[in-house]
Write an enzyme that holds these catalytic residues in place. Structure first.
Site, PDB file in Angstrom:
ATOM      1  N   ASP A   1       0.861  -1.184   0.000  1.00 27.86           N
ATOM      2  CA  ASP A   1       0.000   0.000   0.000  1.00 27.86           C
ATOM      3  C   ASP A   1       0.896   1.232   0.000  1.00 27.86           C
ATOM      4  O   ASP A   1       1.957   1.235   0.638  1.00 27.86           O
ATOM      5  CB  ASP A   1      -0.920   0.033   1.215  1.00 27.86           C
TER       6      ASP A   1
ATOM      7  N   GLU B   1       1.051   5.638   0.235  1.00 28.58           N
ATOM      8  CA  GLU B   1       0.439   6.949   0.445  1.00 28.58           C
ATOM      9  C   GLU B   1       1.210   7.920  -0.434  1.00 28.58           C
ATOM     10  O   GLU B   1       2.444   7.817  -0.565  1.00 28.58           O
ATOM     11  CB  GLU B   1       0.503   7.367   1.911  1.00 28.58           C
TER      12      GLU B   1
ATOM     13  N   HIS C   1      -5.505   4.842   6.400  1.00 26.50           N
ATOM     14  CA  HIS C   1      -4.825   5.650   5.387  1.00 26.50           C
ATOM     15  C   HIS C   1      -3.345   5.842   5.738  1.00 26.50           C
ATOM     16  O   HIS C   1      -2.736   6.831   5.345  1.00 26.50           O
ATOM     17  CB  HIS C   1      -5.511   7.006   5.173  1.00 26.50           C
TER      18      HIS C   1
ATOM     19  N   ASP D   1      -2.850  -0.217   6.269  1.00 30.16           N
ATOM     20  CA  ASP D   1      -3.704  -0.574   5.130  1.00 30.16           C
ATOM     21  C   ASP D   1      -3.221  -1.856   4.463  1.00 30.16           C
ATOM     22  O   ASP D   1      -4.035  -2.669   3.984  1.00 30.16           O
ATOM     23  CB  ASP D   1      -3.744   0.566   4.120  1.00 30.16           C
TER      24      ASP D   1
END
Length: 653
Positions: free
Chosen positions: A32, A34, A173, A178
């Protein structure tokens, strides 16, 4: 002495999809990211979190903040909680990516909305000149939509799925949280499909879009295809062409139609009907794209959307009458603008231009001695109406000249008038009127720039384009009057200019369509080509296409300078056509070349690294053309479609 043990048959190396790796023995790396936004090109990664699992056991975790090199937008900070101060001392992606790729090596990459995460990772690898390892990718969003019904999971967002499937980690998030939640979601989804006979990685990938046994059985169609670029044709029971497509790697692309990566319903239907796949090997992607367009026109395959309306383009042209108007036609004649995908779009643009030029929109038939007598109207009405007096042909002529100058790029006065009107509306705080006119003006600019850019290519008798092939060699294209005439390659270590000379010698002859003006001057009206094919040496190949191609050069292709002093273009090949110079006003803008083909060539010329090797008459766009307003039009379109950064980011997660 005992009888010798018979030797086993020669072992055959299995293809990847024949290995049937059990799911319990498959290593997954669930990742994952960001980021600072949603664009892989303009935004950067701020955090990477990954979990390596096999057989339900966690083998390792990878987590780090990443310094994007600029401030994180406040809207993203509000979502992720990652601030610029938090990443200030974090490593840059250049230091992080190699470690992550090593962590994920040999594993199946899993992500929730995998297209988003892999796009950022690929972009980061490309910026560092790192070869993307192209791992097998599994998207838990697609798997969830295949496994769960809409009633059970109305949304496929990670937070919703984690709650429904009982994940032990709540998504926050933040990348590692995540990724851990996605691991739980993955295991729960795999558990759901186990009782349906899905026990291997191949079966899982095939199950994803619901591949039928018939579709899977036809994978042998791709077995004998080369790995070269080219065009492929699916043929039906009566040897009819069902579908035509292009590929950089023919075998790999065609093979995808029989695996889980093909999700389009109409393609599954087409594959069910197909009995074989034919192919045409091409020198490079441009030749493949052009050949595809020509084959679509020749065969009109039923499963290609583009082939259903082979003459759907519309052009705006100035009518041939005493008081000319803008009319929408199928075939451009003389000064024209287009092509438009629909007649409605063409009429909308003509209304905007007529309004500012004072060109009439009424359909009244007028003789040369008549006068235009439409009365003024408060709203709408004919733009040529005058309150002070009726217009005769001489008084009406400047309006027609203004439109011709706009189309040919001799003057952008009408565009400036549109922008002045937008400014007037804005100053008066009539913002809705300003926004409507902004959008209409942006459409006019876009169409003008497209037509003028394509016309700049179509007017050149011969243009040779070179593009790097990525391995130290060159891909060459010969373009004549906007059509691909020949294509070839020079591998690394091969003298490129010798290859260019051989390709040019083998190129087809193209005679442009000069329109009615050429016929009146004793020239030629018809457009013709002569196709040839040649092979050049062991290390270089050349293929004359069914139509012309672009030209490669030793100097970089450059964007025309809108402030340059290049004069208006004229056709000057007197020896070939037997007529004197013809002004561009009297010649169809593309000289008979198919708009789609010229568009493919223009995009190829704009590729990074493309060079013009040689040209018979330098490439240039009009001095006062729409190119100088292209940036404004892009900003206008962005303003009309912009949504908040938060909405974009959340939509991807």
């Amino acid at each position: 002495m005992p009888d010798p043990v018979p030797l086993p048959a020669a072992a055959r190396q299995l293809a990847f999809d024949e290995l049937d790796t059990p799911l319990y023995d498959t290593t997954f790396v669930v990742v994952d990211l960001e980021t600072t936004g949603t664009s892989p090109d303009g935004d950067s990664i701020t955090e990477i979190g990954a979990v390596k699992v096999r057989g339900g056991e966690v083998l390792g975790e990878f987590a780090t903040l990443v310094n994007p090199g600029f401030a994180i937008p406040p809207a993203i900070v509000q979502i992720t909680g990652i601030t610029t101060a938090m990443v200030y001392e974090a490593p840059r992606i250049e230091a992080v990516l190699p470690g992550f790729l090593e962590f994920a090596a040999g594993a199946v990459l899993v992500a929730h909305n995998a297209r988003f995460d892999t796009a950022f990772l690929k972009a980061a690898a490309a910026r560092q000149d790192i070869t993307w390892p192209n791992p097998q990718v599994l998207c838990t969003v697609k798997l969830a939509r295949r496994v769960l019904t809409r009633d059970e999971a109305p949304s496929a967002r990670l937070g919703v799925l984690a709650q429904i499937l009982g994940a032990s980690t709540t998504p926050t998030h933040r990348a590692l949280d995540d990724a851990r939640a996605t691991v739980d979601v993955l295991h729960a989804l795999i558990g759901r499909v186990g009782n349906q006979g899905v026990h291997s990685l191949t079966e899982l990938l095939d199950y994803l879009p619901g591949v039928t046994g018939t579709q899977r059985a036809k994978r042998t169609f791709a077995g004998d295809l080369p790995t070269a670029p080219g065009v492929y044709l699916f043929r039906g029971p009566s040897d009819e062409v069902l579908y035509i497509g292009t590929a950089v790697n023919l075998r790999r692309r065609v093979r995808n139609y029989f695996t889980g990566s093909e999700t389009r319903g109409r393609m599954k239907e087409m594959v069910a009907l197909a009995i074989r796949v034919d192919h045409v090997v091409c020198a490079h992607g441009l030749e493949a794209g052009v050949r595809e367009l020509r084959m679509l026109a020749a065969h009109a395959p039923p499963y290609n959307r583009r082939s259903k309306f082979p003459r759907r383009g519309w052009w705006l042209t100035i009518s041939d009458e005493a008081f000319p108007r803008l009319v929408a036609v199928r075939t451009p004649t003389r000064t024209a603008l287009g092509p438009f995908t629909s007649r409605t779009d063409a009429v909308d643009v003509s209304a905007t231009i007529a309004e500012f030029a004072g060109l009439r929109t009424c359909a009244t038939r007028l003789t040369r001695t008549a006068k235009h007598t439409c009365p003024p109207a408060v709203v709408g009405g004919c733009p040529a109406a005058r309150p002070e007096a009726d217009l005769d042909a001489a008084g009406y002529a400047p309006a027609v000249d203004a439109v011709r100058d706009l189309f040919t790029g001799r003057s952008d006065a009408l565009l400036r008038a549109m922008l002045d009107r937008i400014e007037t509306h804005s100053t008066a705080e009539h913002f809705e009127a300003a926004a409507r006119l902004r959008d209409r003006t942006a459409t006019v600019v876009t169409m003008l720039h497209r037509t003028q850019r394509l016309a700049a290519l179509a007017r050149i008798a011969e243009l040779i384009i070179a593009s790097p092939d990525g391995t130290g060699g060159w891909e060459f294209s010969v373009i004549r009057y906007g059509r691909l005439a020949a294509a070839g390659t020079a591998l690394r270590g091969t003298p490129p200019m010798a290859t260019v000379d051989q390709i040019v010698a083998a190129a087809e002859t193209v005679i442009p369509d000069l329109g009615d003006a050429a016929s009146a001057r004793g020239g030629t009206r018809a457009s013709a080509t002569i196709a040839v094919t040649a092979t050049v040496g062991p290390a270089a190949t050349a293929t004359a296409a069914i139509a012309n191609t672009d030209i490669a050069t030793d100097s970089p292709a450059q964007t025309p300078d809108p402030d340059s002093t290049v004069p208006d273009t004229h056709f000057t090949d007197d020896a070939l056509f037997g007529c004197g110079p013809l002004p561009d006003d009297d010649i169809p803008p593309l000289r008979g070349a198919p708009p789609e083909e010229v568009g493919v060539i223009a995009r190829w010329l704009a590729k990074p690294g493309a060079r013009i090797v040689r040209t018979s008459d330098g490439y240039r766009e009009p001095l006062h053309g729409a190119a100088r307003w292209k940036g404004w039009a892009e900003l206008a379109r962005t303003a009309a479609t912009t949504v908040s950064a938060q909405e974009q980011y959340l939509a991807q997660r």
